[in-house]
Design an enzyme around this catalytic site. Structure first.
Site, short mmCIF file in Angstrom:
data_model
loop_
_atom_site.label_atom_id
_atom_site.label_comp_id
_atom_site.label_asym_id
_atom_site.label_seq_id
_atom_site.Cartn_x
_atom_site.Cartn_y
_atom_site.Cartn_z
N HIS A 16 0.73 -26.01 1.44
CA HIS A 16 1.98 -26.53 1.99
C HIS A 16 3.01 -26.66 0.88
CE1 HIS A 16 1.39 -31.16 1.20
NE2 HIS A 16 0.87 -30.46 0.24
N CYS A 25 5.41 -31.23 -5.79
CA CYS A 25 4.99 -30.81 -4.45
C CYS A 25 6.07 -30.06 -3.68
CB CYS A 25 4.51 -32.02 -3.64
SG CYS A 25 2.96 -32.69 -4.30
N HIS A 29 1.67 -25.12 -2.78
CA HIS A 29 0.39 -25.45 -3.42
C HIS A 29 -0.61 -25.77 -2.31
CE1 HIS A 29 2.28 -29.31 -2.63
NE2 HIS A 29 1.08 -29.88 -2.73
N HIS A 31 -4.50 -27.88 -0.99
CA HIS A 31 -5.44 -28.98 -1.14
C HIS A 31 -6.75 -28.65 -0.43
CE1 HIS A 31 -2.39 -31.71 -2.70
NE2 HIS A 31 -1.58 -31.30 -1.73
N HIS A 75 -7.20 -22.48 5.51
CA HIS A 75 -6.64 -21.31 4.84
C HIS A 75 -5.31 -20.86 5.45
CE1 HIS A 75 -10.54 -21.31 2.91
NE2 HIS A 75 -9.97 -20.60 1.95
N GLU A 136 -6.44 -35.99 0.70
CA GLU A 136 -5.71 -34.84 0.17
C GLU A 136 -6.23 -34.44 -1.21
OE1 GLU A 136 -1.31 -34.47 0.80
OE2 GLU A 136 -1.29 -34.73 -1.38
#
Length: 150
Positions: A16, A25, A29, A31, A75, A136
């Site tokens: 995201h 952020c 990137h 998680h 994914h 997260e």
């Protein structure tokens, strides 16, 4: 018989970016999310029911959460559809990537509310969503409780 809470844990990888954010952020990137889903209900007492003693079959809960959350978000890359990220989303989709456009900033706080709504719609009438925990990172997570959202 009294109420019992049961929890099933899930994991999925999602990318995201937070449009307009003033830190790292803002960049795309990902998680390794961990989602704990807790439901509450009374265990089945019908001795003729093959699920005697269960609040809900863990397999049934798994099916709901996989279909609504894990199989959709795993994914994939999530962007707020109300930002210029839609241009990047189109480019990624055109290159065969899985992209999800949502109408919120894809923070853990907003994602967990979205997940709660999706799971609640699919639960049997006698089973209630009690809480969600969306982790997260190793040290950061958001929690949602039905009692806080009644």
């Amino acid at each position: 018989m009294g109420l019992i809470r049961i929890t099933k844990q899930f994991s999925f990888e999602t990318g995201h970016a937070l449009y307009g954010y003033d830190g790292k952020c803002k960049n795309v990137h990902g998680h390794s999310y961990k989602l704990a889903v807790t439901v509450i209900g009374e265990p089945i007492t019908d001795v003729d029911n093959v699920k005697l003693g269960m609040v809900i079959d863990f397999g049934d809960l798994k099916k709901i959460v996989k279909q609504e959350i894990v199989d959709v978000f795993d994914h994939a890359t999530v962007f707020n559809k109300n930002t210029p990220h839609v241009e990047l989303a189109k480019e990624l989709k055109d290159r065969g990537h899985t992209v999800i456009l949502v109408d919120y900033q894809p923070t853990s706080e907003n994602m967990i509310q979205d997940f709660a709504a999706k799971i609640q719609k699919r639960l049997p009438e006698h089973i209630k969503l009690f809480s969600l925990r969306l982790q997260e990172t190793e040290t950061s997570y958001a929690e949602w409780y039905a009692s806080d959202n009644a």
